[in-house]
Design an enzyme around this catalytic site. Structure first.
Site, PDB file in Angstrom:
ATOM      1  N   ASN A  13     -31.485   2.619  -3.636  1.00 20.56           N
ATOM      2  CA  ASN A  13     -30.392   2.186  -3.908  1.00 20.56           C
ATOM      3  C   ASN A  13     -29.450   2.475  -2.850  1.00 20.56           C
ATOM      4  O   ASN A  13     -28.960   3.559  -2.517  1.00 20.56           O
ATOM      5  CB  ASN A  13     -30.086   2.624  -5.495  1.00 20.56           C
ATOM      6  CG  ASN A  13     -29.039   1.736  -6.268  1.00 20.56           C
ATOM      7  OD1 ASN A  13     -28.856   2.189  -7.414  1.00 20.56           O
ATOM      8  ND2 ASN A  13     -28.690   0.770  -5.787  1.00 20.56           N
ATOM      9  N   CYS A  75     -22.799   4.504 -12.099  1.00 18.99           N
ATOM     10  CA  CYS A  75     -23.894   4.169 -11.165  1.00 18.99           C
ATOM     11  C   CYS A  75     -24.565   5.411 -10.957  1.00 18.99           C
ATOM     12  O   CYS A  75     -24.036   6.364 -10.385  1.00 18.99           O
ATOM     13  CB  CYS A  75     -23.571   3.503 -10.216  1.00 18.99           C
ATOM     14  SG  CYS A  75     -24.842   3.366  -8.738  1.00 18.99           S
ATOM     15  N   ASN A 170     -22.530   2.106 -19.138  1.00 20.53           N
ATOM     16  CA  ASN A 170     -22.744   0.674 -18.737  1.00 20.53           C
ATOM     17  C   ASN A 170     -24.079   0.063 -19.539  1.00 20.53           C
ATOM     18  O   ASN A 170     -24.687   0.879 -19.996  1.00 20.53           O
ATOM     19  CB  ASN A 170     -22.936   0.325 -17.100  1.00 20.53           C
ATOM     20  CG  ASN A 170     -23.951   1.036 -16.524  1.00 20.53           C
ATOM     21  OD1 ASN A 170     -24.826   2.119 -17.361  1.00 20.53           O
ATOM     22  ND2 ASN A 170     -24.337   0.961 -15.366  1.00 20.53           N
ATOM     23  N   HIS A 172     -26.974  -1.741 -21.044  1.00 20.41           N
ATOM     24  CA  HIS A 172     -28.622  -1.837 -20.588  1.00 20.41           C
ATOM     25  C   HIS A 172     -29.337  -2.838 -21.663  1.00 20.41           C
ATOM     26  O   HIS A 172     -29.117  -2.347 -23.108  1.00 20.41           O
ATOM     27  CB  HIS A 172     -29.475  -0.634 -20.160  1.00 20.41           C
ATOM     28  CG  HIS A 172     -28.705  -0.121 -19.082  1.00 20.41           C
ATOM     29  ND1 HIS A 172     -29.189  -0.276 -17.688  1.00 20.41           N
ATOM     30  CD2 HIS A 172     -27.635   0.716 -18.804  1.00 20.41           C
ATOM     31  CE1 HIS A 172     -28.699   0.259 -16.850  1.00 20.41           C
ATOM     32  NE2 HIS A 172     -27.561   1.023 -17.515  1.00 20.41           N
ATOM     33  N   GLU A 221     -29.943  -5.632 -11.767  1.00 18.79           N
ATOM     34  CA  GLU A 221     -28.610  -5.293 -11.851  1.00 18.79           C
ATOM     35  C   GLU A 221     -27.348  -6.043 -12.161  1.00 18.79           C
ATOM     36  O   GLU A 221     -27.435  -7.019 -11.382  1.00 18.79           O
ATOM     37  CB  GLU A 221     -28.300  -4.003 -10.945  1.00 18.79           C
ATOM     38  CG  GLU A 221     -28.911  -2.789 -11.039  1.00 18.79           C
ATOM     39  CD  GLU A 221     -28.308  -1.714 -10.186  1.00 18.79           C
ATOM     40  OE1 GLU A 221     -27.085  -1.401 -10.410  1.00 18.79           O
ATOM     41  OE2 GLU A 221     -29.067  -1.009  -9.362  1.00 18.79           O
ATOM     42  N   CYS A 230     -32.365   2.126  -9.797  1.00 21.52           N
ATOM     43  CA  CYS A 230     -31.189   1.973 -10.770  1.00 21.52           C
ATOM     44  C   CYS A 230     -31.112   3.122 -11.594  1.00 21.52           C
ATOM     45  O   CYS A 230     -32.158   3.613 -12.493  1.00 21.52           O
ATOM     46  CB  CYS A 230     -31.142   0.626 -11.386  1.00 21.52           C
ATOM     47  SG  CYS A 230     -29.745   0.867 -12.510  1.00 21.52           S
ATOM     48  N   GLY A 233     -30.311   2.763 -15.222  1.00 31.29           N
ATOM     49  CA  GLY A 233     -31.239   1.739 -15.850  1.00 31.29           C
ATOM     50  C   GLY A 233     -32.372   2.937 -15.962  1.00 31.29           C
ATOM     51  O   GLY A 233     -33.154   2.555 -17.228  1.00 31.29           O
TER      52      GLY A 233
END
Length: 291
Positions: A13, A75, A170, A172, A221, A230, A233
């Site tokens: 990433n 992130c 965030n 998911h 993403e 991720c 993730g």
């Protein structure tokens, strides 16, 4: 405007890291997109800005923009690169730092083996806080949690898919698949990302459970498309797998860019993520004033 940058990667990433501890660059969304562009800019999944502490008991502020120029809350792989950057640049001598993100406070810790562990905070399950609109949907219970049906538009319309939903700062949505390599990530990923049930869009994870301590994962993403890895993730997938009764408390997550170790002791406990963080190169680039 000419700026300095550092290119970094965590499990594949990749990021452009900007030092704004002395002065704000004041970049526009178009300039962030330019930096993220792999043909005309530097190329990255996200652009990470390092800023001074915004308050007491916080060491730095960490601001994240996706390759599409949109600011996002969190992130995970970037947080490890953030910690490695501030230490390598001499911005701190601490092994554990407290960092303010739009999604909350995180605590990256540099380990003697060169990897970085990050306390990613508590997973969020309240549907309004994720956010996820479940009005009119009938969930299926599995383990001590729920799978929600989603009907996809376009070419993938048909029988609904089932997703588990969670926020790691965030949003998911996690799908269980029998084989992650043949999973329809390129087609279903964008349809899930922009599904109307997710008012802020969502990251779509395709999870294959190998055994109770090993999984394989691909993530489409939000604002970046499929990436090699991720971090949030991986955290979301393991939390979902644990709550669905499929996984133990410590799991190795294999992604196309590398492996992360995720630990979660259950409700009331934070999620711990451990993995690599590597500097690729440094450089300067001229940003167009008008894009």
């Amino acid at each position: 405007m000419r700026i300095r940058f550092t290119k970094m990667q965590g499990a594949g990433n990749d990021f452009v890291v900007l030092d704004e501890t002395r002065e704000r660059l004041g970049l526009s969304a178009a300039q962030y997109r330019f930096l993220g562009d792999r043909h005309y800019g530097v190329g990255a999944d996200q652009i990470l800005s390092v800023r001074p502490s915004p308050g007491p008991e916080i060491d730095f502020e960490y601001v994240i923009h996706n390759a599409d120029g949109a600011e996002v809350e969190q992130c995970g792989n970037g947080s490890r690169c953030f910690a490695r950057f501030v230490r390598d640049q001499g911005l701190t001598d601490k092994d554990v730092i407290r960092v303010q993100t739009r999604g909350g406070v995180i605590e990256p810790a540099l380990r003697p083996d060169g990897r970085v562990s990050v306390n990613m905070g508590l997973p969020v399950f309240d549907l309004m806080d994720i956010p996820f609109d479940a009005a009119g949907l009938l969930a299926t219970r599995q383990g001590d949690w729920k799978m929600w049906p989603l009907t996809l538009a376009g070419g993938d319309a048909g029988a609904p898919i089932s997703v588990a939903v969670v926020s790691m700062g965030n949003p998911h949505a996690v799908l269980l698949v029998p084989d992650v390599e043949s999973a329809p990530v390129p087609t279903q990923g964008p349809l899930i990302e922009r599904h109307e049930r997710f008012p802020r869009r969502v990251n779509a994870g395709f999870l294959q459970v190998l055994d109770r301590t090993h999984v394989r994962l691909r993530v489409y993403e939000r604002g970046a498309g499929e990436t090699l890895a991720c971090g949030t993730g991986a955290c979301a997938a393991v939390v979902c797998g644990i709550r669905l009764g499929l996984l133990d408390a410590r799991v190795d997550v294999q992604m196309r860019g590398g492996t992360l170790t995720i630990e979660w002791a259950g409700d009331g406990a934070p999620v711990l993520m451990t993995g690599p963080a590597t500097t690729v190169f440094t450089g300067e680039i001229e940003l167009p004033d008008h894009l």
